[in-house]
Motif scaffolding. Structure first.
Motif, PDB file in Angstrom:
ATOM      1  N   GLN A  11       0.857  -1.173   0.000  1.00  0.00           N
ATOM      2  CA  GLN A  11       0.000   0.000   0.000  1.00  0.00           C
ATOM      3  C   GLN A  11       0.883   1.209   0.000  1.00  0.00           C
ATOM      4  O   GLN A  11       1.734   1.352   0.837  1.00  0.00           O
ATOM      5  N   SER A  12       0.687   2.049  -0.978  1.00  0.00           N
ATOM      6  CA  SER A  12       1.479   3.245  -1.084  1.00  0.00           C
ATOM      7  C   SER A  12       0.587   4.341  -1.624  1.00  0.00           C
ATOM      8  O   SER A  12      -0.621   4.188  -1.696  1.00  0.00           O
ATOM      9  N   THR A  13       1.179   5.459  -2.017  1.00  0.00           N
ATOM     10  CA  THR A  13       0.382   6.538  -2.579  1.00  0.00           C
ATOM     11  C   THR A  13      -0.274   6.077  -3.870  1.00  0.00           C
ATOM     12  O   THR A  13       0.363   5.504  -4.732  1.00  0.00           O
ATOM     13  N   LYS A  14      -1.555   6.345  -4.005  1.00  0.00           N
ATOM     14  CA  LYS A  14      -2.263   5.921  -5.199  1.00  0.00           C
ATOM     15  C   LYS A  14      -1.779   6.749  -6.396  1.00  0.00           C
ATOM     16  O   LYS A  14      -1.837   7.976  -6.358  1.00  0.00           O
ATOM     17  N   PRO A  15      -1.300   6.104  -7.451  1.00  0.00           N
ATOM     18  CA  PRO A  15      -0.787   6.863  -8.590  1.00  0.00           C
ATOM     19  C   PRO A  15      -1.914   7.484  -9.394  1.00  0.00           C
ATOM     20  O   PRO A  15      -3.049   7.009  -9.377  1.00  0.00           O
ATOM     21  N   GLU A  62      -8.562  -5.091  -0.097  1.00  0.00           N
ATOM     22  CA  GLU A  62      -7.122  -5.299  -0.274  1.00  0.00           C
ATOM     23  C   GLU A  62      -6.728  -6.633   0.344  1.00  0.00           C
ATOM     24  O   GLU A  62      -7.123  -6.956   1.471  1.00  0.00           O
ATOM     25  N   ALA A  63      -5.971  -7.423  -0.402  1.00  0.00           N
ATOM     26  CA  ALA A  63      -5.486  -8.725   0.067  1.00  0.00           C
ATOM     27  C   ALA A  63      -3.985  -8.654   0.275  1.00  0.00           C
ATOM     28  O   ALA A  63      -3.254  -8.145  -0.576  1.00  0.00           O
ATOM     29  N   GLN A  64      -3.526  -9.170   1.410  1.00  0.00           N
ATOM     30  CA  GLN A  64      -2.111  -9.214   1.737  1.00  0.00           C
ATOM     31  C   GLN A  64      -1.805 -10.559   2.397  1.00  0.00           C
ATOM     32  O   GLN A  64      -2.712 -11.317   2.735  1.00  0.00           O
ATOM     33  N   VAL A  65      -0.519 -10.832   2.589  1.00  0.00           N
ATOM     34  CA  VAL A  65      -0.094 -11.980   3.386  1.00  0.00           C
ATOM     35  C   VAL A  65       1.058 -11.541   4.281  1.00  0.00           C
ATOM     36  O   VAL A  65       1.799 -10.624   3.945  1.00  0.00           O
ATOM     37  N   LEU A  66       1.176 -12.198   5.413  1.00  0.00           N
ATOM     38  CA  LEU A  66       2.348 -11.983   6.252  1.00  0.00           C
ATOM     39  C   LEU A  66       3.555 -12.668   5.624  1.00  0.00           C
ATOM     40  O   LEU A  66       3.412 -13.710   4.970  1.00  0.00           O
ATOM     41  N   ARG A  67       4.736 -12.114   5.840  1.00  0.00           N
ATOM     42  CA  ARG A  67       5.951 -12.757   5.355  1.00  0.00           C
ATOM     43  C   ARG A  67       6.743 -13.433   6.458  1.00  0.00           C
ATOM     44  O   ARG A  67       7.697 -14.136   6.194  1.00  0.00           O
ATOM     45  N   SER A  68       6.349 -13.199   7.676  1.00  0.00           N
ATOM     46  CA  SER A  68       7.035 -13.832   8.795  1.00  0.00           C
ATOM     47  C   SER A  68       6.399 -15.163   9.164  1.00  0.00           C
ATOM     48  O   SER A  68       7.055 -16.055   9.689  1.00  0.00           O
ATOM     49  N   GLU A  69       5.101 -15.297   8.899  1.00  0.00           N
ATOM     50  CA  GLU A  69       4.367 -16.529   9.191  1.00  0.00           C
ATOM     51  C   GLU A  69       3.295 -16.729   8.137  1.00  0.00           C
ATOM     52  O   GLU A  69       3.019 -15.836   7.336  1.00  0.00           O
ATOM     53  N   ASP A  70       2.662 -17.899   8.151  1.00  0.00           N
ATOM     54  CA  ASP A  70       1.640 -18.217   7.165  1.00  0.00           C
ATOM     55  C   ASP A  70       0.307 -17.604   7.589  1.00  0.00           C
ATOM     56  O   ASP A  70      -0.307 -18.031   8.577  1.00  0.00           O
ATOM     57  N   ALA A  71      -0.159 -16.616   6.843  1.00  0.00           N
ATOM     58  CA  ALA A  71      -1.449 -15.989   7.116  1.00  0.00           C
ATOM     59  C   ALA A  71      -1.849 -15.134   5.932  1.00  0.00           C
ATOM     60  O   ALA A  71      -1.025 -14.407   5.371  1.00  0.00           O
ATOM     61  N   ALA A  72      -3.120 -15.228   5.531  1.00  0.00           N
ATOM     62  CA  ALA A  72      -3.694 -14.368   4.504  1.00  0.00           C
ATOM     63  C   ALA A  72      -4.633 -13.381   5.186  1.00  0.00           C
ATOM     64  O   ALA A  72      -5.405 -13.767   6.075  1.00  0.00           O
ATOM     65  N   PHE A  80      -2.264  -6.368   9.797  1.00  0.00           N
ATOM     66  CA  PHE A  80      -2.339  -5.890   8.426  1.00  0.00           C
ATOM     67  C   PHE A  80      -1.278  -4.817   8.180  1.00  0.00           C
ATOM     68  O   PHE A  80      -0.604  -4.811   7.148  1.00  0.00           O
ATOM     69  N   ALA A  81      -1.116  -3.924   9.137  1.00  0.00           N
ATOM     70  CA  ALA A  81      -0.070  -2.905   9.031  1.00  0.00           C
ATOM     71  C   ALA A  81       1.308  -3.548   9.001  1.00  0.00           C
ATOM     72  O   ALA A  81       2.218  -3.083   8.291  1.00  0.00           O
ATOM     73  N   GLU A  82       1.484  -4.629   9.743  1.00  0.00           N
ATOM     74  CA  GLU A  82       2.750  -5.355   9.734  1.00  0.00           C
ATOM     75  C   GLU A  82       3.011  -5.968   8.364  1.00  0.00           C
ATOM     76  O   GLU A  82       4.133  -5.919   7.848  1.00  0.00           O
ATOM     77  N   ALA A  83       1.970  -6.544   7.764  1.00  0.00           N
ATOM     78  CA  ALA A  83       2.125  -7.121   6.431  1.00  0.00           C
ATOM     79  C   ALA A  83       2.517  -6.049   5.425  1.00  0.00           C
ATOM     80  O   ALA A  83       3.387  -6.261   4.572  1.00  0.00           O
ATOM     81  N   GLU A  84       1.899  -4.877   5.529  1.00  0.00           N
ATOM     82  CA  GLU A  84       2.233  -3.788   4.613  1.00  0.00           C
ATOM     83  C   GLU A  84       3.656  -3.301   4.826  1.00  0.00           C
ATOM     84  O   GLU A  84       4.378  -2.999   3.876  1.00  0.00           O
TER      85      GLU A  84
END
Length: 326
Positions: free
Chosen positions: A20-24, A122-132, A254-258
């Motif tokens: 998630q970043s500035t919307k272009p 918005e769909a994300q996943v964690l990179r430290s553990e398995d979670a959607a 969610f903020a951690e995933a971002e």
């Protein structure tokens, strides 16, 4: 032509998870050439700032979000329908919201869906553990009703881990046969499903509502209403995941995933006047993850699967490969 081919490499690959970043700003490029009448192979996605998007697309399970260094991934579609691979089939999740148009946008490591400019998913996943994880936001000025359905933790191992062009296109579909042997437990806004053919395991769900019912398949169905400006979160993850993914913690997760996504995507950025080249840098960051310097997790140089993407109408593929495969 060269820049189009470079961007095609980005589009046909599958990359990691979140962003998630500035919307272009919208690009002022004329895409009238990119129609079925003008070319037999129109681009499925269009470049848009640091990502790629399509409107009212029909492709399903063609863009994977990879998380931790395991076989876990979230298969995304051109609409908010998702397949979970653990590895082995971990279920199908669909978010139904009435709409006329759906714009699906991929940025390095995340998928964003905008439904009639009044709902954003918005769909994300964690990179430290398995979670959607998902974030649902009502960006309009009227209440929005949504229906969620999850089911089909079949514990099926696909022939080639769900590769497009190899496994059947419907392998991540919701199928009643996939639901056999699933046992659900619901407690307020959380649920568990016990599944497994030879060895039983448990998946957990944190849903943005306590209006959850178990259908006859069996499967889970939930409904919710988003007030104007309201945001809610949800998650699906194995019971072995140690992170706190309860309802009160989802916003922080969610903020951690971002944060994890942004750090990875920001390692390499490309800024050029060519909209086809600009998105490549951040996408490569997400696609290529070196594990001990020997294994690539992503789709760069994925041998035969890579070549199929350029000569067949395949809109995306995924899978890890080793340097020896290149």
């Amino acid at each position: 032509m060269r820049s189009v081919l470079l961007f095609a490499a980005l589009l046909t690959g599958t990359v990691s998870a979140a962003a998630q970043s500035t919307k272009p700003a919208r690009l002022n490029e004329d895409y009238t050439w990119n129609t079925a009448a003008a070319t037999p192979r129109p681009l499925h996605y269009r470049p848009a700032g640091n990502g790629a998007e399509t409107t009212d697309g029909t492709a399903r399970f063609n863009r994977a979000l990879y998380g931790a260094h395991t076989g876990f991934r979230l298969e995304c579609s051109d609409m908010p329908e998702f397949g979970l691979y653990l590895p082995r089939m971990g279920g199908n999740l669909r978010i139904d919201i009435p709409h006329e148009h759906c714009t699906a946008r991929y940025e390095a490591g995340r998928m964003i869906y905008r439904l009639d400019e009044r709902v954003e998913i918005e769909a994300q996943v964690l990179r430290s553990e398995d979670a959607a994880l998902w974030r649902l936001t009502n960006t309009g000025d009227e209440a929005v009703h949504a229906t969620l359905r999850y089911g089909g933790a079949a514990d099926v191992k696909f022939y080639r881990e769900g590769d497009l062009g190899v496994d059947k296109p419907d392998c991540f579909d919701f199928k009643p046969a996939y639901c056999a042997g699933n046992v659900y437990t619901v407690d307020g806004c959380t649920a568990e499903v016990e599944y497994g053919r030879k060895q039983r395991a448990v998946l957990r769900l944190t849903l943005p509502t306590d209006e959850i019912v178990i259908t006859e398949h069996p499967a889970l169905q939930a409904s919710l209403t988003l007030a104007p400006g309201e945001t809610r979160y949800m998650a699906v993850y194995p019971a072995t995941t140690r992170a706190d993914l309860g309802p009160e913690a989802l916003a922080a997760r969610f903020a951690e995933a971002e944060s994890q996504r942004a750090e990875l995507a920001g390692a390499l950025t490309i800024r050029t006047p060519d909209p086809y080249i600009t998105p490549i840098g951040e996408a490569l960051d997400s696609a290529v993850v070196l594990l001990g310097g020997f294994v690539i997790k992503g789709d760069i140089g994925h041998s035969s699967a890579e070549s199929r993407c350029f000569v067949q109408p395949v809109r995306g593929f995924r899978g890890g490969c080793s340097l020896r495969d290149r």
